[in-house]
Motif scaffolding. Structure first.
Motif, PDB file in Angstrom:
ATOM      1  N   THR A 139       0.862  -1.187   0.000  1.00 19.57           N
ATOM      2  CA  THR A 139       0.000   0.000   0.000  1.00 19.57           C
ATOM      3  C   THR A 139       0.893   1.231   0.000  1.00 19.57           C
ATOM      4  O   THR A 139       1.978   1.231   0.575  1.00 19.57           O
ATOM      5  CB  THR A 139      -0.905   0.031   1.238  1.00 19.57           C
ATOM      6  N   SER A 140       0.424   2.267  -0.629  1.00 21.85           N
ATOM      7  CA  SER A 140       1.199   3.511  -0.665  1.00 21.85           C
ATOM      8  C   SER A 140       0.449   4.662   0.000  1.00 21.85           C
ATOM      9  O   SER A 140       1.040   5.686   0.309  1.00 21.85           O
ATOM     10  CB  SER A 140       1.526   3.897  -2.116  1.00 21.85           C
ATOM     11  N   SER A 141      -0.856   4.466   0.216  1.00 25.94           N
ATOM     12  CA  SER A 141      -1.676   5.545   0.769  1.00 25.94           C
ATOM     13  C   SER A 141      -2.159   5.252   2.178  1.00 25.94           C
ATOM     14  O   SER A 141      -2.995   5.981   2.710  1.00 25.94           O
ATOM     15  CB  SER A 141      -2.890   5.786  -0.138  1.00 25.94           C
ATOM     16  N   GLY A 142      -1.645   4.181   2.786  1.00 27.53           N
ATOM     17  CA  GLY A 142      -2.096   3.825   4.117  1.00 27.53           C
ATOM     18  C   GLY A 142      -3.495   3.258   4.135  1.00 27.53           C
ATOM     19  O   GLY A 142      -4.176   3.304   5.160  1.00 27.53           O
ATOM     20  N   ALA A 143      -3.932   2.712   2.994  1.00 31.48           N
ATOM     21  CA  ALA A 143      -5.292   2.192   2.873  1.00 31.48           C
ATOM     22  C   ALA A 143      -5.279   0.883   2.092  1.00 31.48           C
ATOM     23  O   ALA A 143      -4.374   0.624   1.298  1.00 31.48           O
ATOM     24  CB  ALA A 143      -6.193   3.210   2.173  1.00 31.48           C
ATOM     25  N   ILE A 144      -6.300   0.067   2.344  1.00 32.99           N
ATOM     26  CA  ILE A 144      -6.505  -1.159   1.581  1.00 32.99           C
ATOM     27  C   ILE A 144      -7.942  -1.126   1.055  1.00 32.99           C
ATOM     28  O   ILE A 144      -8.883  -0.930   1.824  1.00 32.99           O
ATOM     29  CB  ILE A 144      -6.241  -2.419   2.430  1.00 32.99           C
ATOM     30  N   THR A 145      -8.108  -1.275  -0.259  1.00 31.09           N
ATOM     31  CA  THR A 145      -9.419  -1.168  -0.885  1.00 31.09           C
ATOM     32  C   THR A 145      -9.691  -2.393  -1.745  1.00 31.09           C
ATOM     33  O   THR A 145      -8.789  -3.167  -2.083  1.00 31.09           O
ATOM     34  CB  THR A 145      -9.506   0.080  -1.775  1.00 31.09           C
ATOM     35  N   ALA A 146     -10.960  -2.547  -2.144  1.00 37.97           N
ATOM     36  CA  ALA A 146     -11.347  -3.668  -3.001  1.00 37.97           C
ATOM     37  C   ALA A 146     -10.633  -3.595  -4.345  1.00 37.97           C
ATOM     38  O   ALA A 146     -10.232  -4.624  -4.905  1.00 37.97           O
ATOM     39  CB  ALA A 146     -12.863  -3.666  -3.194  1.00 37.97           C
ATOM     40  N   ASP A 147     -10.452  -2.392  -4.887  1.00 33.31           N
ATOM     41  CA  ASP A 147      -9.750  -2.251  -6.169  1.00 33.31           C
ATOM     42  C   ASP A 147      -8.308  -2.717  -6.061  1.00 33.31           C
ATOM     43  O   ASP A 147      -7.782  -3.346  -6.989  1.00 33.31           O
ATOM     44  CB  ASP A 147      -9.804  -0.800  -6.634  1.00 33.31           C
ATOM     45  N   GLN A 166      -6.960  -0.706  10.819  1.00 34.34           N
ATOM     46  CA  GLN A 166      -5.521  -0.953  10.899  1.00 34.34           C
ATOM     47  C   GLN A 166      -4.937  -0.353  12.169  1.00 34.34           C
ATOM     48  O   GLN A 166      -5.335   0.712  12.623  1.00 34.34           O
ATOM     49  CB  GLN A 166      -4.812  -0.396   9.665  1.00 34.34           C
ATOM     50  N   TRP A 167      -3.962  -1.042  12.703  1.00 29.89           N
ATOM     51  CA  TRP A 167      -3.487  -0.766  14.059  1.00 29.89           C
ATOM     52  C   TRP A 167      -2.574   0.445  14.169  1.00 29.89           C
ATOM     53  O   TRP A 167      -2.469   1.027  15.251  1.00 29.89           O
ATOM     54  CB  TRP A 167      -2.774  -1.998  14.612  1.00 29.89           C
ATOM     55  N   THR A 168      -1.876   0.849  13.092  1.00 30.31           N
ATOM     56  CA  THR A 168      -0.956   1.984  13.225  1.00 30.31           C
ATOM     57  C   THR A 168      -1.585   3.309  12.836  1.00 30.31           C
ATOM     58  O   THR A 168      -1.366   4.322  13.502  1.00 30.31           O
ATOM     59  CB  THR A 168       0.317   1.775  12.379  1.00 30.31           C
ATOM     60  N   ASN A 169      -2.386   3.313  11.752  1.00 32.78           N
ATOM     61  CA  ASN A 169      -2.956   4.597  11.311  1.00 32.78           C
ATOM     62  C   ASN A 169      -4.460   4.674  11.474  1.00 32.78           C
ATOM     63  O   ASN A 169      -5.073   5.694  11.160  1.00 32.78           O
ATOM     64  CB  ASN A 169      -2.586   4.878   9.851  1.00 32.78           C
ATOM     65  N   GLY A 170      -5.108   3.591  11.939  1.00 29.29           N
ATOM     66  CA  GLY A 170      -6.540   3.625  12.194  1.00 29.29           C
ATOM     67  C   GLY A 170      -7.412   3.591  10.963  1.00 29.29           C
ATOM     68  O   GLY A 170      -8.612   3.891  11.051  1.00 29.29           O
ATOM     69  N   PHE A 171      -6.874   3.218   9.803  1.00 31.69           N
ATOM     70  CA  PHE A 171      -7.699   3.153   8.580  1.00 31.69           C
ATOM     71  C   PHE A 171      -8.778   2.095   8.732  1.00 31.69           C
ATOM     72  O   PHE A 171      -8.493   0.933   9.022  1.00 31.69           O
ATOM     73  CB  PHE A 171      -6.837   2.835   7.360  1.00 31.69           C
ATOM     74  N   ARG A 172     -10.033   2.502   8.540  1.00 32.34           N
ATOM     75  CA  ARG A 172     -11.165   1.568   8.600  1.00 32.34           C
ATOM     76  C   ARG A 172     -11.551   1.168   7.187  1.00 32.34           C
ATOM     77  O   ARG A 172     -11.920   2.010   6.362  1.00 32.34           O
ATOM     78  CB  ARG A 172     -12.349   2.192   9.335  1.00 32.34           C
ATOM     79  N   ALA A 173     -11.467  -0.112   6.930  1.00 37.46           N
ATOM     80  CA  ALA A 173     -11.714  -0.620   5.585  1.00 37.46           C
ATOM     81  C   ALA A 173     -13.207  -0.612   5.257  1.00 37.46           C
ATOM     82  O   ALA A 173     -14.060  -0.675   6.150  1.00 37.46           O
ATOM     83  CB  ALA A 173     -11.164  -2.038   5.454  1.00 37.46           C
ATOM     84  N   ASP A 174     -13.495  -0.555   3.972  1.00 33.90           N
ATOM     85  CA  ASP A 174     -14.869  -0.702   3.490  1.00 33.90           C
ATOM     86  C   ASP A 174     -15.145  -2.196   3.377  1.00 33.90           C
ATOM     87  O   ASP A 174     -14.974  -2.809   2.327  1.00 33.90           O
ATOM     88  CB  ASP A 174     -15.008  -0.016   2.124  1.00 33.90           C
ATOM     89  N   LEU A 178     -15.303  -5.197   0.249  1.00 34.67           N
ATOM     90  CA  LEU A 178     -14.399  -6.345   0.302  1.00 34.67           C
ATOM     91  C   LEU A 178     -15.196  -7.646   0.393  1.00 34.67           C
ATOM     92  O   LEU A 178     -14.842  -8.647  -0.248  1.00 34.67           O
ATOM     93  CB  LEU A 178     -13.462  -6.221   1.504  1.00 34.67           C
ATOM     94  N   ALA A 179     -16.274  -7.648   1.179  1.00 34.37           N
ATOM     95  CA  ALA A 179     -17.106  -8.845   1.303  1.00 34.37           C
ATOM     96  C   ALA A 179     -17.759  -9.188  -0.026  1.00 34.37           C
ATOM     97  O   ALA A 179     -17.822 -10.362  -0.419  1.00 34.37           O
ATOM     98  CB  ALA A 179     -18.170  -8.620   2.374  1.00 34.37           C
ATOM     99  N   GLN A 180     -18.238  -8.175  -0.725  1.00 34.44           N
ATOM    100  CA  GLN A 180     -18.858  -8.420  -2.032  1.00 34.44           C
ATOM    101  C   GLN A 180     -17.853  -9.004  -3.015  1.00 34.44           C
ATOM    102  O   GLN A 180     -18.152  -9.963  -3.737  1.00 34.44           O
ATOM    103  CB  GLN A 180     -19.438  -7.121  -2.586  1.00 34.44           C
ATOM    104  N   LEU A 181     -16.645  -8.448  -3.051  1.00 30.56           N
ATOM    105  CA  LEU A 181     -15.599  -8.956  -3.931  1.00 30.56           C
ATOM    106  C   LEU A 181     -15.277 -10.412  -3.600  1.00 30.56           C
ATOM    107  O   LEU A 181     -15.144 -11.254  -4.503  1.00 30.56           O
ATOM    108  CB  LEU A 181     -14.349  -8.090  -3.797  1.00 30.56           C
ATOM    109  N   CYS A 182     -15.160 -10.733  -2.325  1.00 28.46           N
ATOM    110  CA  CYS A 182     -14.819 -12.101  -1.920  1.00 28.46           C
ATOM    111  C   CYS A 182     -15.925 -13.077  -2.294  1.00 28.46           C
ATOM    112  O   CYS A 182     -15.650 -14.203  -2.736  1.00 28.46           O
ATOM    113  CB  CYS A 182     -14.542 -12.151  -0.420  1.00 28.46           C
ATOM    114  N   ARG A 183     -17.178 -12.664  -2.138  1.00 27.18           N
ATOM    115  CA  ARG A 183     -18.286 -13.535  -2.527  1.00 27.18           C
ATOM    116  C   ARG A 183     -18.258 -13.788  -4.037  1.00 27.18           C
ATOM    117  O   ARG A 183     -18.467 -14.917  -4.497  1.00 27.18           O
ATOM    118  CB  ARG A 183     -19.624 -12.902  -2.121  1.00 27.18           C
ATOM    119  N   HIS A 339     -13.745   6.279   7.044  1.00 26.61           N
ATOM    120  CA  HIS A 339     -12.535   5.458   7.097  1.00 26.61           C
ATOM    121  C   HIS A 339     -11.811   5.605   8.437  1.00 26.61           C
ATOM    122  O   HIS A 339     -10.674   5.172   8.574  1.00 26.61           O
ATOM    123  CB  HIS A 339     -11.588   5.814   5.948  1.00 26.61           C
ATOM    124  N   ARG A 340     -12.484   6.218   9.428  1.00 26.80           N
ATOM    125  CA  ARG A 340     -11.885   6.368  10.749  1.00 26.80           C
ATOM    126  C   ARG A 340     -12.650   5.564  11.773  1.00 26.80           C
ATOM    127  O   ARG A 340     -13.845   5.325  11.623  1.00 26.80           O
ATOM    128  CB  ARG A 340     -11.866   7.835  11.190  1.00 26.80           C
TER     129      ARG A 340
END
Length: 501
Positions: A139-147, A166-174, A178-183, A339-340
């Protein structure tokens, strides 16, 4: 705070009295137990000094029932069914159970991002002995997304393991995307919710995940060594079962206690496992105080209501970020509210400067942490339900004091001695003494009420007002625990408790 703000504040003041006078911003490391949780664990500890039931079998049954009370409360917290909840020691324990339960084969892959807590890598990395590979998404933006995840998909990917916060920067994932992509891709979605539950609402019916693990010791404020593991009912019949004890097996009779009285019981019976998530527990004597403390802790979260906690946290984090912006301090955490969660991370300079600032804040009586992973992190501030706008202002004032210390002078200022206990540390310790005194005074008042009730009962039965034998037992108990000081304390308590009826 919106609706019923008085009730929210009253619950906080009742359950976390010390934190109304102490600035604690380190819940992302470990939470502070509520009064209710401490009382539940203490009551349990006192109860096992005796056997109030008619037998040890009945006593054991009571303990199992008390431990099981955590499951429906945990289920209510995440919108699940109690049968979907297994009790575990921690997030790590839950992830380890999941990693061994998922039917992964040699050559298959697990995806995770480079922001994850090291437990994620350690747990999944051990599957390499079975030929399972872990691929890390940079990651380069401190985020993890479905894309971002979609770019790393392939025919061998079977699991996406992700922290919802995420534990260091507090990013809250969508998690919904992610669940839709995994399904869509037929991928198992395994969620580490250690930095999420207790700070933000989550519902597995609205956002279907396959596995969710969360230790109780952070935002659930239950530092007793117990957590929860959610296993979706749609996947359980495909999971490998662990080697479990007999509590994961259906008893031949109504209870195992009754089963043990059957002459035809054999050590290697024909047994049938339950299809509930409890089958993935150890299946033996469990961590009773841990689960009892967890149940009480979750009950406080439910009383405060997760959506109200999240709103309160959002107000605090907005306040803090605005204050950091005014001071020109770099905010590492995401700006977007969706995202917080409860973590706001900022930096005054990677590494040593952030650590030095953390120590300065500690000296000012403000508990924070410093955390980094893959170069992302800084000074981590955890805003929870028991924090207030006053706490945030104290933090910002301490940052102003830090800035003044850094103003260049003709002669360099001596380095602060962090080993000493400055006056602010004494103030912090005194707030703890005040909170303990509050507890003591409350207990003394409660003792007086109970004692006077006993006196009224004795007088109503035409008995003596005072039972000297009982008083001697009380004095001896205090002496055994506290020595001569205990004797004096016991005599004073007995005197105070007699009062007038």
């Amino acid at each position: 705070m919106a609706e019923d703000s008085d009730g929210f504040r009253q619950c906080i003041a009742r359950e976390f009295p010390a934190l109304t006078r102490q600035t604690y911003f380190d819940t992302a490391c470990i939470g502070i137990a509520s009064r209710r949780a401490i009382r539940a664990v203490s009551d349990f500890a006192h109860s096992v000094q005796y056997c109030p039931e008619i037998s040890g079998t009945e006593q054991h049954s009571r303990l199992n029932t008390a431990r099981a009370s955590a499951r429906p409360l945990a289920a209510r917290l995440i919108g699940a069914d109690p049968s979907d909840i297994a009790l575990v020691e921690s997030t790590t324990h839950g992830l380890a159970v999941a990693a061994q339960a998922l039917p992964l084969q040699a050559g298959e892959e697990v995806l995770m991002c480079d922001l994850e807590f090291i437990q994620m890598g350690v747990v999944w990395g051990q599957l390499s002995r079975d030929g399972v590979k872990v691929r890390v998404i940079p990651t380069s933006s401190g985020a993890i997304t479905a894309d971002m995840v979609r770019q790393y998909l392939g025919p061998k990917v079977r699991v996406l393991a992700v922290s919802s916060v995420q534990w260091t920067n507090g990013f809250r994932a969508d998690l919904a995307s992610l669940a839709q992509l995994c399904r869509e891709q037929g991928i198992w979605l395994v969620v580490d919710a250690a930095q999420h539950l207790g700070a933000c609402p989550f519902n597995v019916k609205e956002t279907p995940v396959d596995v969710l693990a969360c230790g109780g010791h952070k935002w659930l404020n239950s530092p007793f060594g117990a957590g929860i593991l959610y296993l979706s009912p749609r996947i359980r019949d495909r999971l490998r079962r662990p080697i479990s004890g007999f509590f994961a097996v259906r008893a031949p009779e109504r209870t195992w206690g009754e089963s043990f009285t059957r002459p035809d019981l054999l050590p290697l019976p024909e047994y049938h496992f339950t299809d509930e998530a409890v089958a993935w527990e150890i299946g033996g004597t469990g961590n009773y105080p841990g689960a009892i403390g967890l149940a009480a802790s979750i009950s406080v979260i439910l009383e405060l209501q997760p959506h109200r906690i999240a709103q309160h946290i959002a107000e605090l984090t907005d306040h803090l970020i605005e204050g950091l912006d005014r001071r020109g301090i770099e905010v590492v955490s995401p700006r977007a509210a969706h995202h917080r969660a409860g973590i706001v991370t900022f930096s005054v300079g990677q590494g040593a400067p952030d650590v030095a600032l953390m120590k300065h804040l500690h000296q000012a009586g403000i508990a924070v942490g410093v955390r980094y992973i893959s170069g992302v992190g800084g000074v981590r501030v955890s805003c929870h339900a028991f924090n207030s706008a006053h706490d945030v202002e104290q933090l910002l004032e301490a940052l102003d004091a830090w800035a003044r210390l850094r103003v260049p002078r003709r002669a360099p200022a001596p380095a602060p001695s962090y080993g000493a206990r400055p006056a602010t540390e004494i103030v912090r310790q005194r707030t703890l003494i005040d909170a303990l005194d509050d507890d003591l005074m409350g207990l003394v008042a409660a003792r007086e009420l109970v004692s006077r009730g006993i006196q009224r009962s004795r007088l109503g039965e035409h008995g003596a007002r005072t039972d000297l034998t009982r008083e001697r037992e009380v004095v001896e108990r205090f002496y055994d625990r506290l020595g001569p000081s205990g004797t004096r304390l016991a005599l004073e308590l007995l005197r105070m408790s007699k009062g007038h009826t």
